[in-house]
Enzyme design. Structure first.
Site, mmCIF file in Angstrom:
data_model
loop_
_atom_site.group_PDB
_atom_site.id
_atom_site.type_symbol
_atom_site.label_atom_id
_atom_site.label_comp_id
_atom_site.label_asym_id
_atom_site.label_seq_id
_atom_site.Cartn_x
_atom_site.Cartn_y
_atom_site.Cartn_z
ATOM 1 N N LYS A 150 -9.883 -3.433 -4.701
ATOM 2 C CA LYS A 150 -11.027 -2.057 -4.894
ATOM 3 C C LYS A 150 -10.362 -1.019 -5.578
ATOM 4 O O LYS A 150 -10.131 -0.730 -5.659
ATOM 5 C CB LYS A 150 -10.603 -1.532 -3.053
ATOM 6 C CG LYS A 150 -12.436 -2.115 -2.625
ATOM 7 C CD LYS A 150 -12.594 -2.208 -1.443
ATOM 8 C CE LYS A 150 -12.939 -2.661 0.113
ATOM 9 N NZ LYS A 150 -13.146 -2.533 1.235
ATOM 10 N N LYS A 171 0.876 -1.268 0.319
ATOM 11 C CA LYS A 171 0.207 -0.621 -0.315
ATOM 12 C C LYS A 171 0.895 0.978 -0.046
ATOM 13 O O LYS A 171 0.574 2.236 -0.623
ATOM 14 C CB LYS A 171 -1.034 -0.227 0.716
ATOM 15 C CG LYS A 171 -2.133 -0.657 0.960
ATOM 16 C CD LYS A 171 -3.434 -0.788 1.984
ATOM 17 C CE LYS A 171 -4.176 -2.035 1.419
ATOM 18 N NZ LYS A 171 -5.245 -1.367 2.115
ATOM 19 N N LYS A 206 -4.038 -9.936 -7.187
ATOM 20 C CA LYS A 206 -5.988 -10.255 -6.548
ATOM 21 C C LYS A 206 -6.958 -9.275 -6.754
ATOM 22 O O LYS A 206 -6.048 -8.098 -7.067
ATOM 23 C CB LYS A 206 -5.597 -10.072 -4.515
ATOM 24 C CG LYS A 206 -5.099 -9.283 -3.743
ATOM 25 C CD LYS A 206 -5.762 -9.199 -2.110
ATOM 26 C CE LYS A 206 -6.102 -8.048 -1.733
ATOM 27 N NZ LYS A 206 -6.791 -7.813 -1.204
HETATM 28 P P1 ADP Z 1 -9.048 -4.761 -0.508
HETATM 29 O O1 ADP Z 1 -8.296 -5.595 -0.167
HETATM 30 O O2 ADP Z 1 -10.656 -5.254 -1.781
HETATM 31 O O3 ADP Z 1 -9.464 -3.514 -0.187
HETATM 32 P P2 ADP Z 1 -10.598 -5.332 2.356
HETATM 33 O O4 ADP Z 1 -8.975 -5.016 2.582
HETATM 34 O O5 ADP Z 1 -11.546 -4.105 2.985
HETATM 35 O O6 ADP Z 1 -10.426 -5.081 0.640
HETATM 36 O O7 ADP Z 1 -11.422 -6.695 2.662
HETATM 37 C C1 ADP Z 1 -11.877 -7.110 3.197
HETATM 38 C C2 ADP Z 1 -12.323 -8.302 3.273
HETATM 39 O O8 ADP Z 1 -11.995 -9.252 2.086
HETATM 40 C C3 ADP Z 1 -10.707 -9.418 3.882
HETATM 41 O O9 ADP Z 1 -11.238 -10.261 4.474
HETATM 42 C C4 ADP Z 1 -10.181 -9.566 2.628
HETATM 43 O O10 ADP Z 1 -9.478 -10.520 3.219
HETATM 44 C C5 ADP Z 1 -11.241 -9.858 1.381
HETATM 45 N N1 ADP Z 1 -10.150 -10.043 0.459
HETATM 46 C C6 ADP Z 1 -10.641 -8.962 -0.113
HETATM 47 N N2 ADP Z 1 -9.819 -9.361 -1.638
HETATM 48 C C7 ADP Z 1 -9.850 -10.702 -1.416
HETATM 49 C C8 ADP Z 1 -10.223 -11.277 -2.644
HETATM 50 N N3 ADP Z 1 -9.111 -10.810 -3.632
HETATM 51 N N4 ADP Z 1 -9.747 -12.350 -2.768
HETATM 52 C C9 ADP Z 1 -10.806 -13.092 -1.456
HETATM 53 N N5 ADP Z 1 -10.626 -12.176 -0.060
HETATM 54 C C10 ADP Z 1 -10.176 -11.190 -0.449
HETATM 55 N N1 TRP Z 2 -7.239 -5.970 7.267
HETATM 56 C C1 TRP Z 2 -8.231 -6.388 6.850
HETATM 57 C C2 TRP Z 2 -8.057 -5.830 5.574
HETATM 58 O O1 TRP Z 2 -7.095 -5.317 4.964
HETATM 59 C C3 TRP Z 2 -9.139 -5.265 7.173
HETATM 60 C C4 TRP Z 2 -9.841 -5.097 8.786
HETATM 61 C C5 TRP Z 2 -10.039 -4.139 9.454
HETATM 62 C C6 TRP Z 2 -10.156 -6.605 9.610
HETATM 63 N N2 TRP Z 2 -9.125 -4.792 10.541
HETATM 64 C C7 TRP Z 2 -9.672 -6.397 11.358
HETATM 65 C C8 TRP Z 2 -10.289 -7.626 9.269
HETATM 66 C C9 TRP Z 2 -10.072 -7.072 12.422
HETATM 67 C C10 TRP Z 2 -10.679 -8.989 10.449
HETATM 68 C C11 TRP Z 2 -10.484 -8.417 11.616
HETATM 69 O O2 TRP Z 2 -9.515 -6.131 4.791
#
Ligand code: ADP
Ligand code: TRP
Length: 343
Positions: A205, A118, A202
């Protein structure tokens, strides 16, 4: 202090940073719904404080929080069965995060691959919050003494850090098992949904190309277009899983299909082997539309009543505080800090 036995409690969080995509849905939210259905004690949190580790437009953030709450509900999370709330409404998260900033070591955080991804090349310009992000995540989980955390595979390293923080805290202050060692629950078929244009990345978003992902609110035509344009190769669908695994983009589409219809990738190969992807893709688009269409419709209906969404989150926050505040109080006591608890 006596050794604690922790009861099973499930916690997970999702960031309100725009459209939920198929990776979030299959890797995380669909699993949340399953765990709720099994009658577990479940808490699901909109981690808005994690979102601001990178700049967010305040107006957009506010609507993204409601949108994510609506998405949770539309996917099947029920505020009568699960605690649904946003992180910034419960101060326990930040209180414990500061304590964990003092427990976690720089070296541990330096190893986090998500920070490296990131922050990109400009590490010096990343926020301190982005670096300390995993300590806040550990606080989210441990403020509830949660024992299980359903997440996508990409979060495994953060969960390991959470366990390291829990163990170090328990050892440093001689409070065996005060914080549990939470276990990840990772979906077997869809641990990591890949980018539709590049099977080595992967689905995310933050990818600049919208064609790389299926958003939960994409309409029928857009889903069909994205699936049609999804990268594959010239080969037909193989018979053998080993052959499929050598082809990342093909593997991804088969896994998505299997996960959607709740079967194994091998079952999909048995049905489609020998056929070109041009035959398979319309079937995949069809199951995607039938799964996501009703969710999308429900999200839009819920968003017409933002007050009701806010009410769900407010009630969730009250329930969440009831669980976390006594834990924070005990933590302060263990540390020798003053025993007042903020509201
Ligand atoms: P992103 O990674 O898209 O920014 P978040 O960090 O909010 O989204 O992730 C929310 C949840 O979705 C987490 O549990 C993350 O492990 C799962 N996740 C995100 N991208 C994927 C993916 N490509 N395949 C499976 N799970 C995912
Ligand atoms: N870090 C996780 C992600 O990027 C989001 C997250 C924040 C989370 N706090 C958490 C997931 C606590 C599980 C439990 O997807």
């Amino acid at each position: 202090m006596k050794i604690k036995q922790h009861k099973k409690r499930i916690f997970s969080g999702v960031q309100p940073t725009g459209n939920i995509h198929l990776g979030n849905y299959l890797g995380a939210v669909k699993n949340f719904v399953k765990l709720q259905r099994l009658g577990n004690e479940t808490l699901f949190c909109i981690v808005d404080l994690h979102a601001i580790t990178v700049w967010q437009d305040p107006k957009v953030l506010q609507s993204s929080i409601r949108e994510l709450a609506a998405t949770f509900i539309a996917c099947g999370l029920d505020s009568k069965k699960s605690v649904l709330f946003s992180q910034s409404q419960v101060s326990s998260h930040v209180e414990l995060a500061w304590i964990f900033n003092c427990v976690a070591r720089m070296g541990w955080l330096n190893r986090m691959t998500q920070f490296k991804d990131k922050a990109g090349k400009n590490k010096e310009n990343a926020s301190v919050g982005l670096f300390a992000y995993p300590a806040l995540m550990a606080a989210d989980i441990l403020a509830y003494h949660a024992t299980h955390v359903p997440v996508g595979e990409d979060q495994k390293q953060h969960l390991e850090l959470t366990r390291d923080i829990a163990t170090k805290f328990n050892n440093d202050f001689q409070v065996p098992n005060f914080f549990p060692n939470p276990e990840p629950i990772i979906e077997q078929i869809a641990p990591r949904i890949m980018n539709l244009r590049d099977g080595s990345k992967k689905m995310s978003k933050s990818d600049t190309s919208d064609m790389s992902r299926i958003n939960i609110q994409d309409n029928k035509d857009l889903i069909a277009l994205k699936v049609r344009k999804a990268k594959t190769d010239q080969e037909p669908i193989p018979e053998d899983i080993v052959d499929l695994e050598k082809r990342p983009e093909a593997n991804n589409l088969i896994n998505i299909y299997a996960s959607l219809i709740d079967c194994t990738p091998k079952d999909v190969l048995t049905e489609y082997c020998g056929q070109p992807f041009s035959n398979f893709k319309p079937k995949l688009a069809e199951v995607l539309v039938s799964e996501l269409g009703p969710i999308s419709k429900k999200i839009n209906q819920l968003l017409e009543h933002p007050d009701e969404i806010d009410k769900v989150l407010n009630e969730g926050a009250i329930k969440a505080k009831k669980i976390s505040e006594p834990i924070i109080k005990d933590t302060y006591k263990i540390l020798g800090l003053s025993n007042n608890i903020s509201n």
